[in-house]
Design a protein around this motif. Structure first.
Motif, PDB file in Angstrom:
ATOM      1  N   UNK A 107      -0.973  -4.190  34.773  1.00  0.00           N
ATOM      2  CA  UNK A 107      -2.233  -4.761  34.315  1.00  0.00           C
ATOM      3  C   UNK A 107      -3.396  -3.791  34.483  1.00  0.00           C
ATOM      4  N   UNK A 108      -3.260  -2.866  35.430  1.00  0.00           N
ATOM      5  CA  UNK A 108      -4.299  -1.858  35.611  1.00  0.00           C
ATOM      6  C   UNK A 108      -4.449  -0.956  34.401  1.00  0.00           C
ATOM      7  N   UNK A 109      -3.379  -0.807  33.647  1.00  0.00           N
ATOM      8  CA  UNK A 109      -3.448  -0.015  32.415  1.00  0.00           C
ATOM      9  C   UNK A 109      -4.263  -0.744  31.351  1.00  0.00           C
ATOM     10  N   UNK A 110      -4.215  -2.072  31.387  1.00  0.00           N
ATOM     11  CA  UNK A 110      -4.959  -2.873  30.419  1.00  0.00           C
ATOM     12  C   UNK A 110      -6.453  -2.825  30.738  1.00  0.00           C
ATOM     13  N   UNK A 111      -6.780  -2.984  32.028  1.00  0.00           N
ATOM     14  CA  UNK A 111      -8.182  -2.958  32.430  1.00  0.00           C
ATOM     15  C   UNK A 111      -8.277  -2.333  33.823  1.00  0.00           C
ATOM     16  N   UNK A 112      -8.585  -1.045  33.903  1.00  0.00           N
ATOM     17  CA  UNK A 112      -8.639  -0.351  35.192  1.00  0.00           C
ATOM     18  C   UNK A 112      -9.686  -0.912  36.153  1.00  0.00           C
ATOM     19  N   UNK A 113     -10.642  -1.676  35.656  1.00  0.00           N
ATOM     20  CA  UNK A 113     -11.682  -2.238  36.531  1.00  0.00           C
ATOM     21  C   UNK A 113     -11.206  -3.468  37.295  1.00  0.00           C
ATOM     22  N   UNK A 114     -10.062  -4.040  36.917  1.00  0.00           N
ATOM     23  CA  UNK A 114      -9.563  -5.222  37.611  1.00  0.00           C
ATOM     24  C   UNK A 114      -9.134  -4.849  39.018  1.00  0.00           C
ATOM     25  N   UNK A 115      -9.386  -5.739  39.935  1.00  0.00           N
ATOM     26  CA  UNK A 115      -8.993  -5.548  41.328  1.00  0.00           C
ATOM     27  C   UNK A 115      -7.846  -6.504  41.638  1.00  0.00           C
ATOM     28  N   UNK A 116      -6.937  -6.084  42.480  1.00  0.00           N
ATOM     29  CA  UNK A 116      -5.770  -6.896  42.798  1.00  0.00           C
ATOM     30  C   UNK A 116      -5.752  -7.203  44.285  1.00  0.00           C
ATOM     31  N   UNK A 117      -5.521  -8.468  44.607  1.00  0.00           N
ATOM     32  CA  UNK A 117      -5.450  -8.883  46.004  1.00  0.00           C
ATOM     33  C   UNK A 117      -4.202  -8.284  46.639  1.00  0.00           C
ATOM     34  N   UNK A 118      -4.336  -7.797  47.852  1.00  0.00           N
ATOM     35  CA  UNK A 118      -3.201  -7.152  48.512  1.00  0.00           C
ATOM     36  C   UNK A 118      -2.686  -7.939  49.711  1.00  0.00           C
ATOM     37  N   UNK A 119      -3.091  -9.204  49.846  1.00  0.00           N
ATOM     38  CA  UNK A 119      -2.643  -9.997  50.981  1.00  0.00           C
ATOM     39  C   UNK A 119      -1.184 -10.396  50.808  1.00  0.00           C
ATOM     40  N   UNK A 120      -0.566 -10.799  51.904  1.00  0.00           N
ATOM     41  CA  UNK A 120       0.842 -11.192  51.876  1.00  0.00           C
ATOM     42  C   UNK A 120       1.040 -12.660  51.519  1.00  0.00           C
ATOM     43  N   UNK A 121       0.101 -13.504  51.878  1.00  0.00           N
ATOM     44  CA  UNK A 121       0.183 -14.906  51.490  1.00  0.00           C
ATOM     45  C   UNK A 121      -1.176 -15.555  51.687  1.00  0.00           C
ATOM     46  N   UNK A 122      -1.319 -16.760  51.144  1.00  0.00           N
ATOM     47  CA  UNK A 122      -2.515 -17.541  51.431  1.00  0.00           C
ATOM     48  C   UNK A 122      -2.137 -18.989  51.620  1.00  0.00           C
ATOM     49  N   UNK A 123      -2.966 -19.670  52.378  1.00  0.00           N
ATOM     50  CA  UNK A 123      -2.802 -21.102  52.587  1.00  0.00           C
ATOM     51  C   UNK A 123      -4.132 -21.753  52.261  1.00  0.00           C
ATOM     52  N   UNK A 124      -4.069 -22.827  51.494  1.00  0.00           N
ATOM     53  CA  UNK A 124      -5.270 -23.527  51.059  1.00  0.00           C
ATOM     54  C   UNK A 124      -5.406 -24.834  51.842  1.00  0.00           C
ATOM     55  N   UNK A 125      -6.614 -25.129  52.286  1.00  0.00           N
ATOM     56  CA  UNK A 125      -6.891 -26.305  53.100  1.00  0.00           C
ATOM     57  C   UNK A 125      -7.952 -27.176  52.444  1.00  0.00           C
ATOM     58  N   UNK A 126      -7.872 -28.482  52.700  1.00  0.00           N
ATOM     59  CA  UNK A 126      -8.944 -29.415  52.366  1.00  0.00           C
ATOM     60  C   UNK A 126      -9.305 -30.103  53.671  1.00  0.00           C
ATOM     61  N   UNK A 127     -10.584 -29.986  54.045  1.00  0.00           N
ATOM     62  CA  UNK A 127     -11.059 -30.550  55.309  1.00  0.00           C
ATOM     63  C   UNK A 127     -12.169 -31.564  55.022  1.00  0.00           C
ATOM     64  N   UNK A 128     -12.349 -32.530  55.928  1.00  0.00           N
ATOM     65  CA  UNK A 128     -13.377 -33.540  55.685  1.00  0.00           C
ATOM     66  C   UNK A 128     -14.798 -32.992  55.804  1.00  0.00           C
ATOM     67  N   UNK A 129     -15.009 -32.011  56.690  1.00  0.00           N
ATOM     68  CA  UNK A 129     -16.334 -31.411  56.869  1.00  0.00           C
ATOM     69  C   UNK A 129     -16.184 -30.128  57.674  1.00  0.00           C
ATOM     70  N   UNK A 130     -17.267 -29.364  57.757  1.00  0.00           N
ATOM     71  CA  UNK A 130     -17.218 -28.067  58.431  1.00  0.00           C
ATOM     72  C   UNK A 130     -16.951 -28.184  59.929  1.00  0.00           C
ATOM     73  N   UNK A 131     -17.269 -29.327  60.522  1.00  0.00           N
ATOM     74  CA  UNK A 131     -17.021 -29.502  61.949  1.00  0.00           C
ATOM     75  C   UNK A 131     -15.569 -29.377  62.330  1.00  0.00           C
ATOM     76  N   UNK A 132     -14.678 -29.675  61.394  1.00  0.00           N
ATOM     77  CA  UNK A 132     -13.239 -29.594  61.665  1.00  0.00           C
ATOM     78  C   UNK A 132     -12.822 -28.173  62.014  1.00  0.00           C
ATOM     79  N   UNK A 133     -13.429 -27.195  61.370  1.00  0.00           N
ATOM     80  CA  UNK A 133     -13.067 -25.801  61.630  1.00  0.00           C
ATOM     81  C   UNK A 133     -13.278 -25.472  63.111  1.00  0.00           C
ATOM     82  N   UNK A 134     -14.432 -25.828  63.647  1.00  0.00           N
ATOM     83  CA  UNK A 134     -14.722 -25.561  65.052  1.00  0.00           C
ATOM     84  C   UNK A 134     -13.805 -26.318  65.982  1.00  0.00           C
ATOM     85  N   UNK A 135     -13.509 -27.574  65.655  1.00  0.00           N
ATOM     86  CA  UNK A 135     -12.646 -28.359  66.541  1.00  0.00           C
ATOM     87  C   UNK A 135     -11.218 -27.820  66.545  1.00  0.00           C
ATOM     88  N   UNK A 136     -10.726 -27.387  65.393  1.00  0.00           N
ATOM     89  CA  UNK A 136      -9.379 -26.789  65.340  1.00  0.00           C
ATOM     90  C   UNK A 136      -9.356 -25.490  66.135  1.00  0.00           C
TER      91      UNK A 136
END
Length: 121
Positions: A77-106
């Motif tokens: 894909x870099x050949x198609x558009x050299x300006x594109x950036x690619x994420x290099x992480x190994x995995x991601x996990x997505x969360x849904x929380x009721x409010x920001x306070x949960x982050x601190x309590x966890x």
């Protein structure tokens, strides 16, 4: 923790965390650690603190980016558009929380600290 504007502070809030491995570990070793060591300890903490959902599939990871696949996509894909950036992480996990306070309590839960005790390795 940074102050959150009022309009964003009321829940639920959806966010994603990316995870990286140290280069001396293989992608497979890292994913095995996430699935077999970290998540079994972390999930009860999530539930105890009211995390609404976290995106996990049959292997307890929603999305992984094995280096060979990521590198091939980046090259092609870099050949198609050299300006594109690619994420290099190994995995991601997505969360849904009721409010920001949960982050601190966890993060202050002693059992959370156990679940991430060897994350630096």
């Amino acid at each position: 923790m940074a102050e959150v504007p009022t309009q964003q502070a009321s829940g639920p809030i959806k966010f994603t965390l990316t995870h990286y491995r140290k280069p001396e570990h293989t992608h497979e070793e890292f994913i095995k650690w996430i699935v077999e060591k970290h998540l079994p300890l972390a999930v009860p903490v999530f539930k105890r603190h009211g995390i609404i959902s976290y995106s996990l599939c049959s292997h307890d990871i929603q999305f992984v980016t094995p280096p060979p696949l990521n590198n091939a996509m980046k090259e092609q894909l870099g050949k198609v558009n050299p300006a594109w950036d690619f994420a290099d992480f190994d995995c991601f996990i997505e969360y849904v929380i009721p409010d920001m306070g949960v982050v601190g309590s966890v993060m202050s839960d002693p059992k959370w600290l156990v679940s991430v005790k060897d994350q630096d390795e």
